[in-house]
Write an enzyme that holds these catalytic residues in place. Structure first.
Site, PDB file in Angstrom:
ATOM      1  CB  SER A   1      -2.422   3.531  -2.055  1.00 32.97           C
ATOM      2  OG  SER A   1      -2.820   2.351  -1.422  1.00 32.97           O
TER       3      SER A   1
ATOM      4  CE  LYS B   1      -4.769   7.338   1.247  1.00 36.29           C
ATOM      5  NZ  LYS B   1      -3.728   6.462   0.648  1.00 36.29           N
TER       6      LYS B   1
ATOM      7  CB  SER C   1      -5.382   2.908   0.677  1.00 39.27           C
ATOM      8  OG  SER C   1      -4.230   3.734   0.544  1.00 39.27           O
TER       9      SER C   1
HETATM   10  N1  GLN Z   1      -2.814  -2.458  -1.423  1.00 40.50           N
HETATM   11  C1  GLN Z   1      -1.604  -2.273  -0.703  1.00 40.50           C
HETATM   12  C2  GLN Z   1      -1.837  -2.575   0.755  1.00 40.50           C
HETATM   13  O1  GLN Z   1      -2.926  -2.894   1.103  1.00 40.50           O
HETATM   14  C3  GLN Z   1      -1.042  -0.897  -0.903  1.00 40.50           C
HETATM   15  C4  GLN Z   1      -1.652   0.136  -0.037  1.00 40.50           C
HETATM   16  C5  GLN Z   1      -0.979   1.473  -0.190  1.00 40.50           C
HETATM   17  O2  GLN Z   1      -0.244   1.719  -1.141  1.00 40.50           O
HETATM   18  N2  GLN Z   1      -1.212   2.329   0.788  1.00 40.50           N
HETATM   19  O3  GLN Z   1      -0.964  -2.491   1.546  1.00 40.50           O
END
Ligand code: GLN
Length: 493
Positions: free
Chosen positions: A181, A77, A157
Site C-alpha cells: 500500500s 494517512k 490503500s
Molecule cells: N492490496 C492489499 C490488500 O488489499 C494491500 C493493502 C495494504 O498494503 N494495506 O490487502
C-alpha cells in the site's frame, strides 16, 4: 515565489532555514491549494490546527533550531491516530473518533517540526488496492482520483497520500504498507515511497490491519526526500510496540550519493512472466538498462514462490484482520447501532452497519481460516509457505545486493473497473506481496510512462535493514533521470 508547491522537502527546508520563507506562509499557500479538496485526497483539514503548528515551527526556527524537517508540511494517512485531527481509518466505524494521543510516527515527525496539513483518504482499514473502499459517509464523492487521469484510480490503500503528493498538494505524506500500500500507489501516481523493514517504524497508533505485516513509511517526490522523512520516522519504540526492532535510528541520507558501480541487481524471472503488461515491462527494462549505464550488473535470480504469495497473504492478512477488528463492537469506541435489541443484537447491528463490504469479506475469510478444523489446512500451511518465501529471498541475496522488478503488473486502472471483482484486485498485488510476507524493505520509484500516459514504478527490494542502500540506489537513478520531477498537467498553476 509562486511555485512553492512544486518544491520538495529538502528544497523547502533549505528556504525555511535561510528564512527566505516562513512556515506560516508556506502552510497558508498549501492550505489554499487544498480548497475544494482536489482528487478527494483529504478526509480532514483544519487550517487553525495547521497554522498553529506552523507558528510554533517558525518560533523554533527563530530560536536558532536547525533540523532537516522543521516547518515543512506533511499530511498523514488517516490510519494513523492523531490528537489534533479526527481519525477514521476510512471507515464509518470510526467516523468522528478523536484519539487522545498521536501515533509514534506522527509524533516523531511533529517533534522534528513538521506541520500537518490534515488527514488523507485511504481504503477502509487499509484494505484495498485502488482507494475505492473508502467508507466514510461524509466523504463525497468517496473514491480518490489519480491526478494523471481523473478517470483512473490512484492505487491503494495509501491512495490519498499518493494523489496528494502527485498533485502537489503536499510535499510529503505518510503511508502504510501491509501488502504493497505504499509502493503500489506511489507507482500509480508517479512518486517515490519506501516501506522499511518490518519493525523499523513503530506501529503504535497505527490502526491495525494485519499486525505481522503492517509497516509505516514516507511518500514523497524523490528518494532524497524519503530519506529525510524516514530518518525521523524510524527507531525503537519498545515500550509501545512489542514488534519494534531494537535497532538505533539511522541517518538514511548519509549514503545517498555513494557510487553504485559494481552493484549486483537481482532480476527475478517470476516478475517478468506473462502477467506483466508490455508497457510496464518496457519502462522497467529501460530503467534496468539505465542502471547498467550507472555501473550496475544485472543478475538473473529466481523467487520461485512468487505466485503463492497471493493465497498466502490473503489467508494471513484476513486472519489477523479478523482478530484485530474484533475490538470494534460498539462498546468502547466507534460506531454503535442506534436501534438494537439485546447485547448480541447490538454487536451484530453495530458491525453490520459500521464495516464496509471488503472489510466484512476479510473478517469472514479470516474467521474461517482460523476456525477449528480449517486452521491446519489453511492458516498453518500459509505460515509455512510464508517462511519458505522469506528463505527464497535469502537465497537470492546470496547472489545480489538488491532486487529490482515491476511494482504492479499494469498501470493504474479505471475507476470502477475492478471494484466488483475482489480477486482481480488481489491478483494485482503479486509483485509487492513477497517482500511484505518476508518483512523486507521495498521502495517504488517512477521510471517512465506506460499505456494512456500513466506512470510506471520500479520496485527495489533490499535485505533486512538495507533501507539506506535502497535509497542510495534510487537516488543515483534520480540524479541521472528526471521522471521523478514530471508532474500531471494542470498541477503546476
Ligand atoms: N492490496 C492489499 C490488500 O488489499 C494491500 C493493502 C495494504 O498494503 N494495506 O490487502
Amino acid at each position: 515565489m509562486s511555485d512553492l508547491h512544486n518544491l520538495g522537502v529538502a528544497a523547502l527546508a533549505a528556504l525555511l532555514q535561510k528564512k527566505e520563507l516562513s512556515a506560516v506562509e508556506l502552510a497558508t499557500r498549501l492550505l489554499a491549494r487544498l480548497g475544494g479538496n482536489p482528487h478527494q485526497a483529504f478526509l480532514n483539514v483544519d487550517s487553525e490546527v495547521t497554522l498553529a503548528q506552523a507558528k510554533s515551527a517558525d518560533a523554533r526556527i527563530a530560536a536558532g533550531e536547525r533540523s532537516a524537517l522543521l516547518g515543512v508540511p506533511i499530511a498523514h494517512k488517516d490510519i494513523f491516530v492523531t490528537k489534533d485531527f479526527p481519525t477514521t481509518a476510512g471507515s464509518r466505524m470510526l467516523e468522528g473518533y478523536r484519539s487522545p494521543f498521536n501515533a509514534t510516527v506522527v509524533q516523531r515527525l511533529a517533534d522534528a517540526g513538521m506541520v500537518s496539513l490534515g488527514k488523507l483518504s485511504c481504503d477502509e482499514f487499509a484494505m484495498g488496492s485502488a482507494n475505492e473502499n473508502v467508507a466514510v459517509p461524509s466523504a463525497k464523492p468517496q473514491a480518490v482520483t489519480n491526478p494523471w487521469d481523473t478517470s483512473r484510480v490512484p492505487g491503494g490503500s495509501s491512495g490519498g497520500s499518493a494523489a496528494a503528493v502527485a498533485a502537489r498538494l503536499t510535499p510529503a505524506a505518510t503511508g502504510t504498507d501491509t501488502g504493497g500500500s505504499i509502493r503500489q500507489p506511489a507507482a500509480f501516481c508517479g512518486i517515490t515511497g519506501i516501506k522499511p523493514t518490518y519493525g523499523r517504524a513503530s506501529r503504535y497508533g497505527m490502526v491495525a490491519f494485519a499486525s505481522s505485516l503492517d509497516q509505516a513509511g514516507p511518500m514523497a517526490r524523490s528518494a532524497e526526500d524519503c530519506a529525510l522523512l524516514l530518518s525521523a520516522m524510524c527507531g525503537p519504540d519498545l515500550d509501545r510496540d512489542s514488534t519494534s526492532l531494537d535497532v538505533p535510528a539511522e541517518d538514511f541520507s548519509r549514503s545517498l550519493s555513494d557510487s553504485i558501480a559494481g552493484l549486483r541487481i537481482g532480476v527475478p524471472q517470476e516478475f517478468f512472466g506473462e502477467g506483466l503488461a508490455p508497457d510496464v515491462r518496457a519502462a522497467v527494462d529501460a530503467a534496468l538498462a539505465q542502471y547498467q549505464k550507472l555501473g550496475a550488473t544485472l543478475v538473473p535470480i529466481t523467487l520461485p514462490r512468487t505466485e503463492l504469495s497471493i493465497p498466502v497473504y490473503y489467508i494471513i492478512a484476513p486472519a489477523e484482520a479478523s482478530s484485530n477488528l474484533s475490538r470494534f463492537d460498539g462498546v468502547k469506541f466507534g460506531h454503535r447501532a442506534a436501534q438494537h435489541g439485546d447485547l448480541t443484537d447490538m454487536y451484530k447491528k453495530t458491525r453490520a452497519e459500521g464495516f464496509g463490504d471488503e472489510v466484512k469479506r476479510r473478517i469472514m475469510i479470516g474467521a474461517y481460516v482460523l476456525s477449528h478444523g480449517y486452521y491446519d489446512a489453511y492458516y498453518l500451511q500459509a505460515q509455512k509457505i510464508r517462511r519458505m518465501i522469506a528463505d527464497d529471498f535469502q537465497q537470492a541475496f546470496g547472489q545480489c545486493d538488491v532486487i529490482a522488478g515491476p511494482v504492479a503488473p499494469t498501470v493504474a486502472w479505471k475507476l470502477g473497473e475492478k471494484s466488483d471483482d475482489p480477486v482481480a484486485n488481489y491478483l494485482a498485488d503479486i509483485f509487492t506481496l513477497p517482500a511484505s510476507l518476508a518483512g523486507l524493505p521495498g521502495l517504488s520509484l517512477p521510471v517512465g510512462f506506460g499505456a494512456a500516459g500513466m506512470p510506471v514504478g520500479l520496485q527495489l527490494i533490499g535485505n533486512y535493514l538495507q533501507e539506506a542502500r535502497l535509497l542510495n540506489v534510487a537516488h543515483r537513478y534520480q540524479q541521472a533521470t528526471d521522471w521523478h520531477t514530471r508532474q500531471p498537467e494542470g498541477q503546476s498553476a
